[in-house]
Write a protein that holds these residues in place. Structure first.
Motif, mmCIF file in Angstrom:
data_model
loop_
_atom_site.group_PDB
_atom_site.id
_atom_site.type_symbol
_atom_site.label_atom_id
_atom_site.label_comp_id
_atom_site.label_asym_id
_atom_site.label_seq_id
_atom_site.Cartn_x
_atom_site.Cartn_y
_atom_site.Cartn_z
ATOM 1 N N PHE A 1 -11.164 1.114 2.443
ATOM 2 C CA PHE A 1 -10.049 1.809 1.803
ATOM 3 C C PHE A 1 -9.876 1.324 0.368
ATOM 4 O O PHE A 1 -10.125 0.158 0.057
ATOM 5 N N ARG A 2 -9.418 2.229 -0.475
ATOM 6 C CA ARG A 2 -9.180 1.882 -1.875
ATOM 7 C C ARG A 2 -8.015 0.913 -1.993
ATOM 8 O O ARG A 2 -7.078 0.941 -1.202
ATOM 9 N N ILE A 3 -8.068 0.077 -3.007
ATOM 10 C CA ILE A 3 -6.995 -0.877 -3.238
ATOM 11 C C ILE A 3 -5.847 -0.268 -4.043
ATOM 12 O O ILE A 3 -4.733 -0.792 -4.068
ATOM 13 N N PHE A 4 -6.100 0.843 -4.673
ATOM 14 C CA PHE A 4 -5.108 1.456 -5.553
ATOM 15 C C PHE A 4 -4.117 2.289 -4.739
ATOM 16 O O PHE A 4 -4.504 3.140 -3.948
ATOM 17 N N ARG A 5 -2.840 2.036 -4.936
ATOM 18 C CA ARG A 5 -1.797 2.741 -4.208
ATOM 19 C C ARG A 5 -1.421 4.043 -4.918
ATOM 20 O O ARG A 5 -1.418 4.119 -6.142
ATOM 21 N N ASP A 6 -1.065 5.053 -4.138
ATOM 22 C CA ASP A 6 -0.513 6.295 -4.672
ATOM 23 C C ASP A 6 1.003 6.115 -4.727
ATOM 24 O O ASP A 6 1.674 6.118 -3.690
ATOM 25 N N VAL A 7 1.521 5.931 -5.928
ATOM 26 C CA VAL A 7 2.953 5.609 -6.078
ATOM 27 C C VAL A 7 3.776 6.813 -6.534
ATOM 28 O O VAL A 7 4.969 6.675 -6.807
ATOM 29 N N PRO B 1 1.326 -1.208 -8.036
ATOM 30 C CA PRO B 1 0.126 -0.360 -8.148
ATOM 31 C C PRO B 1 -0.991 -0.662 -7.159
ATOM 32 O O PRO B 1 -1.874 0.171 -6.965
ATOM 33 N N TYR B 2 -0.971 -1.836 -6.504
ATOM 34 C CA TYR B 2 -2.125 -2.222 -5.689
ATOM 35 C C TYR B 2 -1.704 -2.616 -4.267
ATOM 36 O O TYR B 2 -0.651 -3.218 -4.050
ATOM 37 N N LYS B 3 -2.559 -2.285 -3.322
ATOM 38 C CA LYS B 3 -2.412 -2.822 -1.976
ATOM 39 C C LYS B 3 -2.792 -4.300 -2.022
ATOM 40 O O LYS B 3 -3.587 -4.716 -2.880
ATOM 41 N N THR B 4 -2.271 -5.052 -1.088
ATOM 42 C CA THR B 4 -2.603 -6.482 -1.058
ATOM 43 C C THR B 4 -3.424 -6.807 0.186
ATOM 44 O O THR B 4 -3.267 -7.861 0.799
#
Length: 221
Positions: A62-68, A76-79
């Protein structure tokens, strides 16, 4: 694995674009390490679940970038780093195997999480036809020992098109058929991590086979 956990722990404390760009080399290095582990895991899963094809690791992670855009949480990022290994990759809607690394919240899991309505109905239909076969897998002591936690978001009443007074209607109220267990930091940092992950996933494979067979059989009909 320690480098991955250290990076994610630092990201939790510094979840902003400036820090991320300053530490992009760490992100790229740890992401690549997780992709390599995903590839190895994919190959090992195929030894006991040949229905899983050879997958590109990037199609599982999964991408680390969050859809905000529509979220009050603007970080902005998942941890966490997560990979879902299943037929067709992480977006296929088939049951599979999930590895989630997050400091203090890592876990192993699988099955199907919030499947599309046609797949969810297919699974419910199969359980309706064979409730004892499903319960034999889910209630097996070994399954309960390795995967004790079930995603418990359920309907309050019977799903449409199924009789409300059916003896096993509680089995059909799930919105997901997903199961997991916690993964300790000690396990993550152990040299036997792969062995421990596969031990759990082997137990999970019978459930995944039931769920995927249900999807295949009922979507064809």
């Amino acid at each position: 694995m320690k480098e991955i956990l250290d990076f994610l722990n630092d990201l939790e404390k510094n979840n902003n674009r400036e820090w991320f760009e300053e530490n992009r080399a760490r992100y790229e290095a740890t992401r690549n390490q997780f992709l390599v582990f995903t590839e190895l895991l994919n190959n090992e899963i195929r030894t006991f679940d040949p229905e899983v094809p050879i997958l590109a690791p990037k199609d599982c992670m999964f991408r680390i970038f969050r859809d905000v855009r529509f979220s009050n949480d603007k970080r902005p990022y998942k941890t966490n780093y997560g990979s879902f290994i299943a037929r067709g990759g992480r977006k296929s809607g088939y049951a599979g195997y999930y590895l989630h690394l997050q400091p203090g919240s890592s876990f192993l899991g699988g099955g199907v999480y919030m499947p599309p309505s046609d797949r969810l109905k297919a699974i419910r239909q199969e359980i309706y036809l064979d409730p004892k076969g499903f319960m034999e897998i889910k209630d097996n002591p070994e399954f309960q020992r390795y995967l004790p936690d079930e995603y418990d978001d359920k309907l309050k009443t019977a799903p449409r098109d199924f009789p409300k007074d059916w003896e096993y209607i509680h089995l059909l109220r799930n919105k997901s058929y997903a199961y997991d267990r916690n993964l300790s930091e000690e396990e993550i940092l152990s040299s036997s991590l792969m062995e421990n992950v596969l031990e759990t996933f082997k137990v999970l494979s019978r459930m995944n086979h039931f769920l995927n067979q249900a999807i295949d059989d009922n979507l064809k009909s």
